[in-house]
Every structure is written in C-alpha cells, then in structure tokens.
Design a protein around this motif. Structure first.
Motif, mmCIF file in Angstrom:
data_model
loop_
_atom_site.group_PDB
_atom_site.id
_atom_site.type_symbol
_atom_site.label_atom_id
_atom_site.label_comp_id
_atom_site.label_asym_id
_atom_site.label_seq_id
_atom_site.Cartn_x
_atom_site.Cartn_y
_atom_site.Cartn_z
ATOM 1 N N MET A 246 0.852 -1.195 0.000
ATOM 2 C CA MET A 246 0.000 0.000 0.000
ATOM 3 C C MET A 246 0.888 1.246 0.000
ATOM 4 O O MET A 246 1.835 1.338 0.763
ATOM 5 C CB MET A 246 -0.906 -0.021 1.235
ATOM 6 N N LYS A 247 0.553 2.176 -0.850
ATOM 7 C CA LYS A 247 1.309 3.408 -0.986
ATOM 8 C C LYS A 247 1.143 4.278 0.263
ATOM 9 O O LYS A 247 0.040 4.425 0.781
ATOM 10 C CB LYS A 247 0.786 4.152 -2.218
ATOM 11 N N HIS A 248 2.270 4.841 0.743
ATOM 12 C CA HIS A 248 2.238 5.745 1.898
ATOM 13 C C HIS A 248 2.629 7.141 1.433
ATOM 14 O O HIS A 248 3.651 7.322 0.783
ATOM 15 C CB HIS A 248 3.219 5.261 2.985
ATOM 16 N N ILE A 249 1.797 8.128 1.742
ATOM 17 C CA ILE A 249 2.063 9.507 1.369
ATOM 18 C C ILE A 249 2.175 10.335 2.640
ATOM 19 O O ILE A 249 1.339 10.227 3.543
ATOM 20 C CB ILE A 249 0.927 10.065 0.468
ATOM 21 N N GLU A 250 3.214 11.159 2.710
ATOM 22 C CA GLU A 250 3.404 12.051 3.857
ATOM 23 C C GLU A 250 3.249 13.494 3.384
ATOM 24 O O GLU A 250 3.919 13.907 2.435
ATOM 25 C CB GLU A 250 4.785 11.828 4.482
ATOM 26 N N VAL A 251 2.367 14.231 4.037
ATOM 27 C CA VAL A 251 2.083 15.600 3.631
ATOM 28 C C VAL A 251 2.112 16.545 4.823
ATOM 29 O O VAL A 251 2.057 16.116 5.973
ATOM 30 C CB VAL A 251 0.702 15.712 2.923
ATOM 31 N N ALA A 252 2.196 17.838 4.504
ATOM 32 C CA ALA A 252 2.096 18.895 5.511
ATOM 33 C C ALA A 252 0.910 19.768 5.134
ATOM 34 O O ALA A 252 0.624 19.969 3.952
ATOM 35 C CB ALA A 252 3.377 19.723 5.547
ATOM 36 N N ALA A 253 0.198 20.267 6.138
ATOM 37 C CA ALA A 253 -0.968 21.116 5.911
ATOM 38 C C ALA A 253 -0.854 22.380 6.753
ATOM 39 O O ALA A 253 -0.371 22.341 7.884
ATOM 40 C CB ALA A 253 -2.248 20.365 6.266
ATOM 41 N N HIS B 188 3.660 23.101 15.546
ATOM 42 C CA HIS B 188 2.986 21.884 15.104
ATOM 43 C C HIS B 188 1.642 21.803 15.830
ATOM 44 O O HIS B 188 1.559 22.103 17.022
ATOM 45 C CB HIS B 188 3.851 20.658 15.439
ATOM 46 N N LEU B 189 0.595 21.421 15.116
ATOM 47 C CA LEU B 189 -0.734 21.353 15.713
ATOM 48 C C LEU B 189 -1.143 19.910 15.984
ATOM 49 O O LEU B 189 -1.497 19.553 17.101
ATOM 50 C CB LEU B 189 -1.750 22.033 14.792
ATOM 51 N N ILE B 190 -1.102 19.055 14.957
ATOM 52 C CA ILE B 190 -1.546 17.662 15.092
ATOM 53 C C ILE B 190 -1.002 16.861 13.911
ATOM 54 O O ILE B 190 -0.803 17.405 12.827
ATOM 55 C CB ILE B 190 -3.103 17.588 15.132
ATOM 56 N N THR B 191 -0.725 15.590 14.154
ATOM 57 C CA THR B 191 -0.397 14.674 13.058
ATOM 58 C C THR B 191 -1.524 13.657 12.972
ATOM 59 O O THR B 191 -1.931 13.087 13.980
ATOM 60 C CB THR B 191 0.961 13.974 13.281
ATOM 61 N N VAL B 192 -2.053 13.464 11.763
ATOM 62 C CA VAL B 192 -3.166 12.555 11.517
ATOM 63 C C VAL B 192 -2.694 11.436 10.599
ATOM 64 O O VAL B 192 -2.002 11.689 9.615
ATOM 65 C CB VAL B 192 -4.342 13.305 10.823
ATOM 66 N N GLU B 193 -3.070 10.215 10.940
ATOM 67 C CA GLU B 193 -2.825 9.088 10.033
ATOM 68 C C GLU B 193 -4.178 8.563 9.605
ATOM 69 O O GLU B 193 -5.078 8.384 10.426
ATOM 70 C CB GLU B 193 -1.997 8.017 10.725
ATOM 71 N N HIS B 194 -4.337 8.357 8.276
ATOM 72 C CA HIS B 194 -5.632 7.913 7.760
ATOM 73 C C HIS B 194 -5.430 6.948 6.600
ATOM 74 O O HIS B 194 -4.622 7.199 5.716
ATOM 75 C CB HIS B 194 -6.473 9.111 7.304
ATOM 76 N N GLN B 195 -6.186 5.873 6.633
ATOM 77 C CA GLN B 195 -6.153 4.889 5.551
ATOM 78 C C GLN B 195 -7.255 5.219 4.547
ATOM 79 O O GLN B 195 -8.439 5.078 4.850
ATOM 80 C CB GLN B 195 -6.364 3.472 6.113
ATOM 81 N N TYR B 196 -6.865 5.713 3.385
ATOM 82 C CA TYR B 196 -7.808 5.905 2.283
ATOM 83 C C TYR B 196 -7.852 4.600 1.494
ATOM 84 O O TYR B 196 -6.991 3.739 1.671
ATOM 85 C CB TYR B 196 -7.354 7.069 1.386
ATOM 86 N N PRO B 197 -8.835 4.421 0.599
ATOM 87 C CA PRO B 197 -8.927 3.153 -0.150
ATOM 88 C C PRO B 197 -7.666 2.798 -0.942
ATOM 89 O O PRO B 197 -7.310 1.633 -1.037
ATOM 90 C CB PRO B 197 -10.122 3.382 -1.087
ATOM 91 N N THR B 198 -6.970 3.819 -1.483
ATOM 92 C CA THR B 198 -5.830 3.510 -2.355
ATOM 93 C C THR B 198 -4.468 3.906 -1.792
ATOM 94 O O THR B 198 -3.452 3.657 -2.422
ATOM 95 C CB THR B 198 -6.007 4.194 -3.734
ATOM 96 N N PHE B 199 -4.441 4.546 -0.617
ATOM 97 C CA PHE B 199 -3.149 4.935 -0.028
ATOM 98 C C PHE B 199 -3.305 5.203 1.459
ATOM 99 O O PHE B 199 -4.410 5.412 1.950
ATOM 100 C CB PHE B 199 -2.556 6.165 -0.735
ATOM 101 N N PHE B 200 -2.165 5.184 2.165
ATOM 102 C CA PHE B 200 -2.129 5.519 3.591
ATOM 103 C C PHE B 200 -1.508 6.903 3.714
ATOM 104 O O PHE B 200 -0.451 7.171 3.144
ATOM 105 C CB PHE B 200 -1.295 4.486 4.361
ATOM 106 N N LEU B 201 -2.175 7.788 4.448
ATOM 107 C CA LEU B 201 -1.733 9.170 4.561
ATOM 108 C C LEU B 201 -1.255 9.501 5.967
ATOM 109 O O LEU B 201 -1.920 9.167 6.944
ATOM 110 C CB LEU B 201 -2.891 10.114 4.210
ATOM 111 N N THR B 202 -0.098 10.157 6.055
ATOM 112 C CA THR B 202 0.356 10.789 7.292
ATOM 113 C C THR B 202 0.373 12.284 7.014
ATOM 114 O O THR B 202 1.063 12.736 6.096
ATOM 115 C CB THR B 202 1.767 10.316 7.694
#
Length: 130
Positions: free
Chosen positions: A1-8, A66-80
């Motif tokens: 499963m693809k893992h994507i790390e992003v900043a918001a 830094h406010l919060i780090t969220v990890e979420h499993q979307y149908p096609t990738f895992f997001l941090t």
C-alpha cells in the motif's frame, strides 16, 4: 500500500480559518482541506509547508507550531498528515490548484465536506477559535 506524507497549513485570521476546495480530479475531488502538499525527500514538514503554500497559493507564511499529526487509511493509499498552525507574512492566497476557498468560523467549520484526514484537524482548529 502506498504511503504519502504531507504537511498542511492551518491559517487563522480574525477568528476564522482558511479552507480550500480540491479540484475535480482524484479520489478526493471537490472535498475541502487545509492547503499543503507532499514532503519532498529529506524535507521536514515545516520546510514543506512553507514551500507548498508559496507554490500553490503564491503566499509566504511562517510556521508558528505543530498542531496535530493525523494518520488515515484511504482506499488507495495511507496518509500521514502533519498540520501546522501558520501565520501569513504576505500574499493574497491566490488559488492555482484549488477551485474555491473560504475563511470559515467556528460555528460553520464542521459543515464543510472535509477530506477524511482533515476532520481531526478541523476539530483541533475548533478548539483554537473563540
């Protein structure tokens, strides 16, 4: 499963937060988000978010904390997603990749159709808004 790390970026001004609506393509088309993007190799979130907001919104910001780090499993990738409380230095938040944006206050914050990973961030933001 693809893992994507992003900043918001969580930009607060006048008791409202800046939200942006994603374009019409991709799995999260039309959903609302806190703007940002992928971390490049060797980049940390604070560097990535300043670069991404400059690229996407033609606006210079600084990271407050830094406010919060969220990890979420979307149908096609895992997001941090690392969300940062930021301050606008200059620029008018010009949309280049998003189709709409708004400044939204505490009472209406959770009425937007947020991307799933952005919901916990919105809940944190709700605590910051008076």
């Amino acid at each position: 499963m693809k893992h994507i790390e992003v900043a918001a970026a969580v930009l607060l001004e006048d008791n409202a937060v800046f939200a942006a609506q994603r374009g019409h393509s991709g799995p999260l088309a039309g959903r609302w988000e806190f703007p940002g993007g992928k971390l490049e190799e060797g980049e940390d979130g604070t560097v990535a978010i300043v670069r991404e907001i400059e690229e996407e919104l033609k606006t210079q910001i600084e990271v407050v904390r830094h406010l919060i780090t969220v990890e979420h499993q979307y149908p096609t990738f895992f997001l941090t997603m690392h969300a940062y409380l930021c301050r606008r230095i200059y620029g008018d938040l010009e949309l280049s990749e998003h189709i709409a944006s708004c400044w939204i206050g505490k009472d209406d914050l959770l009425t937007l159709d947020w991307a799933e990973a952005d919901i916990p961030v919105a809940r944190e933001v709700e605590k910051l808004l008076r």
